[in-house]
Design a protein around this motif. Structure first.
Motif, PDB file in Angstrom:
ATOM      1  N   PHE A 185       0.832  -1.207   0.000  1.00  0.00           N
ATOM      2  CA  PHE A 185       0.000   0.000   0.000  1.00  0.00           C
ATOM      3  C   PHE A 185       0.869   1.261   0.000  1.00  0.00           C
ATOM      4  O   PHE A 185       0.422   2.334  -0.404  1.00  0.00           O
ATOM      5  CB  PHE A 185      -0.923   0.042   1.226  1.00  0.00           C
ATOM      6  N   LEU A 186       2.106   1.114   0.473  1.00  0.00           N
ATOM      7  CA  LEU A 186       3.069   2.218   0.451  1.00  0.00           C
ATOM      8  C   LEU A 186       4.463   1.638   0.317  1.00  0.00           C
ATOM      9  O   LEU A 186       4.671   0.431   0.531  1.00  0.00           O
ATOM     10  CB  LEU A 186       2.961   3.083   1.700  1.00  0.00           C
ATOM     11  N   GLU A 187       5.430   2.502  -0.042  1.00  0.00           N
ATOM     12  CA  GLU A 187       6.789   2.030  -0.247  1.00  0.00           C
ATOM     13  C   GLU A 187       7.783   3.097   0.177  1.00  0.00           C
ATOM     14  O   GLU A 187       7.474   4.291   0.175  1.00  0.00           O
ATOM     15  CB  GLU A 187       7.002   1.651  -1.706  1.00  0.00           C
ATOM     16  N   ARG A 188       8.961   2.662   0.553  1.00  0.00           N
ATOM     17  CA  ARG A 188       9.994   3.604   0.973  1.00  0.00           C
ATOM     18  C   ARG A 188      10.657   4.224  -0.262  1.00  0.00           C
ATOM     19  O   ARG A 188      11.021   3.521  -1.204  1.00  0.00           O
ATOM     20  CB  ARG A 188      11.037   2.888   1.827  1.00  0.00           C
ATOM     21  N   ILE A 189      10.807   5.570  -0.212  1.00  0.00           N
ATOM     22  CA  ILE A 189      11.526   6.273  -1.274  1.00  0.00           C
ATOM     23  C   ILE A 189      13.006   6.322  -0.946  1.00  0.00           C
ATOM     24  O   ILE A 189      13.868   6.029  -1.769  1.00  0.00           O
ATOM     25  CB  ILE A 189      11.000   7.713  -1.440  1.00  0.00           C
ATOM     26  N   ASN A 190      13.285   6.736   0.286  1.00  0.00           N
ATOM     27  CA  ASN A 190      14.660   6.816   0.785  1.00  0.00           C
ATOM     28  C   ASN A 190      14.613   6.675   2.304  1.00  0.00           C
ATOM     29  O   ASN A 190      13.577   6.294   2.860  1.00  0.00           O
ATOM     30  CB  ASN A 190      15.339   8.113   0.349  1.00  0.00           C
ATOM     31  N   LYS A 191      15.698   7.027   2.986  1.00  0.00           N
ATOM     32  CA  LYS A 191      15.738   6.871   4.432  1.00  0.00           C
ATOM     33  C   LYS A 191      14.730   7.761   5.147  1.00  0.00           C
ATOM     34  O   LYS A 191      14.279   7.442   6.258  1.00  0.00           O
ATOM     35  CB  LYS A 191      17.147   7.168   4.952  1.00  0.00           C
ATOM     36  N   LYS A 192      14.372   8.873   4.539  1.00  0.00           N
ATOM     37  CA  LYS A 192      13.518   9.854   5.221  1.00  0.00           C
ATOM     38  C   LYS A 192      12.072   9.868   4.738  1.00  0.00           C
ATOM     39  O   LYS A 192      11.207  10.422   5.405  1.00  0.00           O
ATOM     40  CB  LYS A 192      14.108  11.260   5.060  1.00  0.00           C
ATOM     41  N   LYS A 193      11.789   9.300   3.583  1.00  0.00           N
ATOM     42  CA  LYS A 193      10.463   9.439   2.995  1.00  0.00           C
ATOM     43  C   LYS A 193       9.862   8.108   2.572  1.00  0.00           C
ATOM     44  O   LYS A 193      10.575   7.170   2.211  1.00  0.00           O
ATOM     45  CB  LYS A 193      10.526  10.352   1.755  1.00  0.00           C
ATOM     46  N   VAL A 194       8.507   8.054   2.657  1.00  0.00           N
ATOM     47  CA  VAL A 194       7.752   6.955   2.057  1.00  0.00           C
ATOM     48  C   VAL A 194       6.707   7.561   1.141  1.00  0.00           C
ATOM     49  O   VAL A 194       6.304   8.719   1.305  1.00  0.00           O
ATOM     50  CB  VAL A 194       7.058   6.055   3.113  1.00  0.00           C
ATOM     51  N   SER A 195       6.279   6.791   0.171  1.00  0.00           N
ATOM     52  CA  SER A 195       5.237   7.263  -0.754  1.00  0.00           C
ATOM     53  C   SER A 195       4.136   6.219  -0.839  1.00  0.00           C
ATOM     54  O   SER A 195       4.338   5.045  -0.519  1.00  0.00           O
ATOM     55  CB  SER A 195       5.820   7.533  -2.143  1.00  0.00           C
TER      56      SER A 195
END
Length: 282
Positions: free
Chosen positions: A36-46
């Motif tokens: 339902f969501l995924e990590r973009i980088n260490k600080k963000k998810v989308s």
């Protein structure tokens, strides 16, 4: 979850991204596993294209209810737990019944937070409940609404009675010839069932808005012969915390009491616990 987490999940719904710290929540971890969501980088998810439907179904209505509650009561900067927010919503819905029945602090804590000890005066949650109910305080204990506390004197034959606004004196050792009463702050309606004493009868209180208001109400409506106990030297004056707003009925005060009020208003007050008087000597 807490309110901050709810805001982050709503941000993800509206903006597509939010802080990755949301992944610390077990529900969100499951949602990530379900794509339902995924990590973009260490600080963000989308969010993925699956997120909106599950968020709308499971959390959007709850978020809107919480947000509306907090905005109406000017509590948007708080970070209550989800169960606390749900309890505040129920208190809001039950407001009329709570006020009509005069539910105490312990009763509210038990009914809405499952423990009589959950609420503590002065906490952010306690103050939030005051805002939701639109009251200045919660009754401390259901018994305070019905019973009068009496600390009998050592001689068993009092020469005077002192009725106390606060419970400081009644928790101290007994006085020799002075009986002490305590009803619980403003909880004075019970006094209408008490025979007015025939011996000298005094009211010991904070000399501020609250204390003077209570004294005037008692003297006007319950015990016409009661007199306010006037502090003796040394008298400790404090800078006022809440501006004097009480309308003083000077006909209810002795000349000595009037002179003291003139020294206090508008900038000073006297705390009950600092009051010296010969009758209070132990």
């Amino acid at each position: 979850m807490n309110w901050k987490a709810h805001k982050q999940l709503n941000q993800l719904f509206n903006e597509g991204e939010t802080s990755s710290e949301i992944l610390e929540i077990s529900l969100v971890q499951r949602w990530q596993e379900m794509d339902f969501l995924e990590r973009i980088n260490k600080k963000k998810v989308s969010k993925t294209n699956l997120y909106d439907s599950v968020y709308t179904k499971e959390l959007l209505q709850q978020f809107n209810s919480f947000e509306n509650l907090l905005i109406i009561n000017n509590l948007t900067e708080t970070n209550f737990k989800e169960e606390e927010l749900s309890a505040l919503l129920r208190i809001q819905n039950d407001k009329e019944e709570i006020l009509i029945t005069g539910k105490s602090q312990k009763e509210i804590a038990t009914l809405y937070f499952h423990s009589a000890k959950y609420l503590t005066r002065g906490t952010i949650l306690y103050n939030a409940i005051l805002k939701v109910l639109d009251v200045s305080e919660l009754p401390v204990d259901e018994h305070d609404q019905q019973f009068l506390w009496v600390l009998h004197c050592k001689t068993k034959s009092p020469k005077a009675i002192i009725f106390c606004e606060n419970d400081n004196q009644i928790r101290k050792p007994r006085l020799n010839e002075v009986e002490l009463w305590y009803a619980g702050g403003r909880n004075t309606a019970k006094l209408k069932f008490v025979v007015e004493p025939t011996i000298p009868f005094y009211y010991l209180c904070d000399w501020d808005n609250r204390g003077i208001e209570i004294y005037q109400d008692i003297k006007k409506n319950i015990f016409p012969n009661i007199q306010i106990l006037i502090p003796q030297d040394p008298i400790k004056l404090y800078n006022i915390e809440s501006k004097w707003k009480t309308k003083i009925d000077y006909s209810l005060f002795s000349n000595e009491a009037k002179q003291l009020l003139e020294k206090l208003i508008p900038e000073k007050w006297i705390e009950e616990e600092s009051i010296n008087h010969n009758m209070l000597l132990r």
